[in-house]
Design a protein around this motif. Structure first.
Motif, PDB file in Angstrom:
ATOM      1  N   ASP A 152      56.984  15.460  32.713  1.00  8.44           N
ATOM      2  CA  ASP A 152      55.940  16.202  33.408  1.00  8.44           C
ATOM      3  C   ASP A 152      55.424  15.291  34.301  1.00  8.44           C
ATOM      4  O   ASP A 152      55.607  14.339  34.675  1.00  8.44           O
ATOM      5  CB  ASP A 152      54.777  16.920  32.229  1.00  8.44           C
ATOM      6  CG  ASP A 152      54.383  16.058  31.370  1.00  8.44           C
ATOM      7  OD1 ASP A 152      54.749  14.544  31.648  1.00  8.44           O
ATOM      8  OD2 ASP A 152      53.739  16.343  30.494  1.00  8.44           O
ATOM      9  N   THR A 178      53.992  26.148  32.274  1.00  6.77           N
ATOM     10  CA  THR A 178      54.375  25.704  30.926  1.00  6.77           C
ATOM     11  C   THR A 178      53.777  26.417  29.938  1.00  6.77           C
ATOM     12  O   THR A 178      53.982  25.873  28.515  1.00  6.77           O
ATOM     13  CB  THR A 178      54.040  24.389  31.003  1.00  6.77           C
ATOM     14  OG1 THR A 178      52.677  24.445  31.136  1.00  6.77           O
ATOM     15  CG2 THR A 178      54.755  23.484  31.790  1.00  6.77           C
ATOM     16  N   THR A 201      63.436  22.843  37.023  1.00  3.35           N
ATOM     17  CA  THR A 201      61.926  22.647  37.154  1.00  3.35           C
ATOM     18  C   THR A 201      61.371  23.970  36.826  1.00  3.35           C
ATOM     19  O   THR A 201      61.739  24.825  37.416  1.00  3.35           O
ATOM     20  CB  THR A 201      61.427  21.917  38.365  1.00  3.35           C
ATOM     21  OG1 THR A 201      61.658  22.924  39.518  1.00  3.35           O
ATOM     22  CG2 THR A 201      62.196  20.639  38.742  1.00  3.35           C
ATOM     23  N   THR A 208      57.182  20.567  35.917  1.00  6.55           N
ATOM     24  CA  THR A 208      57.797  19.991  34.823  1.00  6.55           C
ATOM     25  C   THR A 208      59.278  20.004  34.955  1.00  6.55           C
ATOM     26  O   THR A 208      59.772  21.095  35.328  1.00  6.55           O
ATOM     27  CB  THR A 208      57.306  20.705  33.599  1.00  6.55           C
ATOM     28  OG1 THR A 208      55.901  20.611  33.349  1.00  6.55           O
ATOM     29  CG2 THR A 208      57.912  20.096  32.328  1.00  6.55           C
TER      30      THR A 208
END
Ligand code: ASP
Ligand code: MG
Length: 442
Positions: A372, A352, A348, A305
């Motif tokens: 994402d 998550t 990044t 992500t």
């Protein structure tokens, strides 16, 4: 002393278990770390999920199916009557406990305990196979020496003390078999070193006993220069440095658990990757030696992500990055790539779990954009940023949408962030250009 680790495919069938037996049947003392038979850990994860949501009949069905396949493996593997009945009762006791857990509405059997059974089964069966063949083999229960601390790091002192104690208790053995992956946490509960963690078990043991070499045996002849699942004509790399191997493992080369290199690097213990199906192939030898120059290997890591954080003031105010990092620190979320501009920082993450809270906190002083389904494509090689051919790789990527580039963070790594949907094309283009000498017309 040597440490050998065999992965799920290497112990995944009766034929392969017999290959493994032949490979380790050499002179000298050794520790043999085993994974679960291939497919078993996934099946146990599924069973645990079904038990959790109280899908009783489905859970029982899956348990019986798995038990059935183990029964036939035991029948083919163990011919000695006494040993076979011992192994059968052990296997049955494990599956009975699972069935019990599935039938009880308030089962206390925890997920990690259920998942640990894969390695318990493979090592029990394999130890009895060796005994049947007259080899001096002892089973060392990993749960009696392998432990992680409150920060999830191996508790090295405890591991060394207990492992040496157990080995000393069976001095006359040549082969010590133990479970990879599973361990205890600081509270003494069963846990594990994350999926693929048997590799890590092997190097933790190797470091604790300061062995001569750790060998990881799998179903491919070592690290390849690109991901053989996505790219044709990849080739095995005969030598890698610890740093190169660590970067490749971290950035997606599935062959090694990302933390595997760490325990052996500081002690300079060689780590060798070998193929159980082709034991004579060289494999990859990982040491502190540097071989070759330029781009040596490419790997890709999915599930990334990207977060773009823009300062609400026009210019990056003094202290802005500190505030950004403090948010990630608070939620124990590590950052893989980072680039900055005058008004924004892009970074990044791959975990998550706390993304919502992180975003909320960042939005107190910045605007936040999230993308994402990204992948990091990582190019590794000693001093690649100085190699004359390296800058040309950007030509190859002209029509791939590269979202971020990290160049120069280390001299040995260049990372590109692309949409996961562009990963395949990126890997294939890099393969043709970098390793096959074809400049691709784009
Ligand atoms: N059996 C575990 C897994 O499938 C650990 C390992 O194989 O290394 O993730
Ligand atoms: Mg593995």
């Amino acid at each position: 002393m040597l440490v050998y680790k065999f992965g799920g495919t290497s112990v995944g069938s009766v034929i392969n278990m017999n290959h493994v037996k032949d490979i380790i049947n050499t002179k000298g003392k050794k520790i043999v770390v085993l994974s679960a038979m291939s497919g078993t850990t996934n099946a146990l994860v599924e069973i645990s999920g079904l038990i959790k949501v109280k899908e009783v009949s489905q859970a029982k069905h899956k348990i019986s199916q798995l038990h059935h396949s183990y029964k036939s493996t035991v029948n083919d593997l163990i011919t000695d009557k006494t040993l076979r009945s011992e192994v059968s009762s052990y296997v049955t006791s494990i599956f009975d406990a699972l069935l019990d857990a599935a039938s009880q509405p308030h089962s206390t059997l925890l997920h990690n305990t259920i998942v640990a059974n894969g390695e318990l089964l493979s090592t029990f069966m394999f130890s009895r196979l060796l005994q049947q063949e007259g080899l001096k083999a002892t089973l060392l229960p990993a749960l009696e020496f392998m432990r992680i601390d409150r920060t999830n790091e191996p508790d090295n002192f405890y591991i060394k003390q207990n492992l040496e104690r157990l080995i000393n208790q069976s001095q006359d053995s040549d082969i010590y078999i133990t479970q990879g992956f599973i361990c205890l946490d600081a509270e003494g509960q069963i846990t594990n070193l994350q999926r693929g963690g048997s590799d890590y078990t092997a190097t933790i043991i190797g470091a604790a006993l300061e062995v001569e070499e750790v060998q990881i045996w799998t179903d491919i002849d070592g690290f390849h220069n690109n991901d053989p699942r996505f790219v044709n004509n990849t080739t095995a790399l005969s030598h890698l440095s610890y740093d190169e191997a660590a970067e490749l493992a971290y950035f997606g080369a599935k062959i090694l658990h990302p933390q595997t290199v760490m325990p052996v690097r500081s002690l300079d213990i060689p780590l060798r990757l070998k193929n159980t199906m082709a034991p004579n192939a060289h494999g990859t030898l990982i040491t502190n030696q540097i071989h070759g120059e330029g781009i040596k290997a490419i790997a890709a890591k999915d599930g990334i992500t990207a977060i773009k954080i823009k300062s609400v003031r026009m210019l990056l105010a003094h202290g802005f990055l500190k505030k950004v990092f403090e948010v990630f620190e608070k939620y124990e979320t590590s950052i893989d790539m980072i680039t900055t501009s005058e008004i924004a920082v892009s970074l990044t993450i791959d975990d998550t779990t706390h993304l919502e809270s992180i975003t909320e906190e960042l939005e107190k002083f910045a605007t936040v954009e999230i993308d994402d389904y990204m992948s990091i494509v990582c190019l590794v090689g000693n001093q690649i940023i100085y190699h004359p051919d390296t800058p040309q790789l950007f030509q190859v990527l002209q029509d791939v949408n590269v979202r971020m580039i990290a160049y120069g963070g280390s001299n040995n790594n260049i990372s590109l962030l692309v949409n996961s949907s562009d990963k395949l094309e990126t890997l294939q283009k890099l393969q043709r250009y970098v390793f096959e000498g074809t400049v691709v017309s784009v």
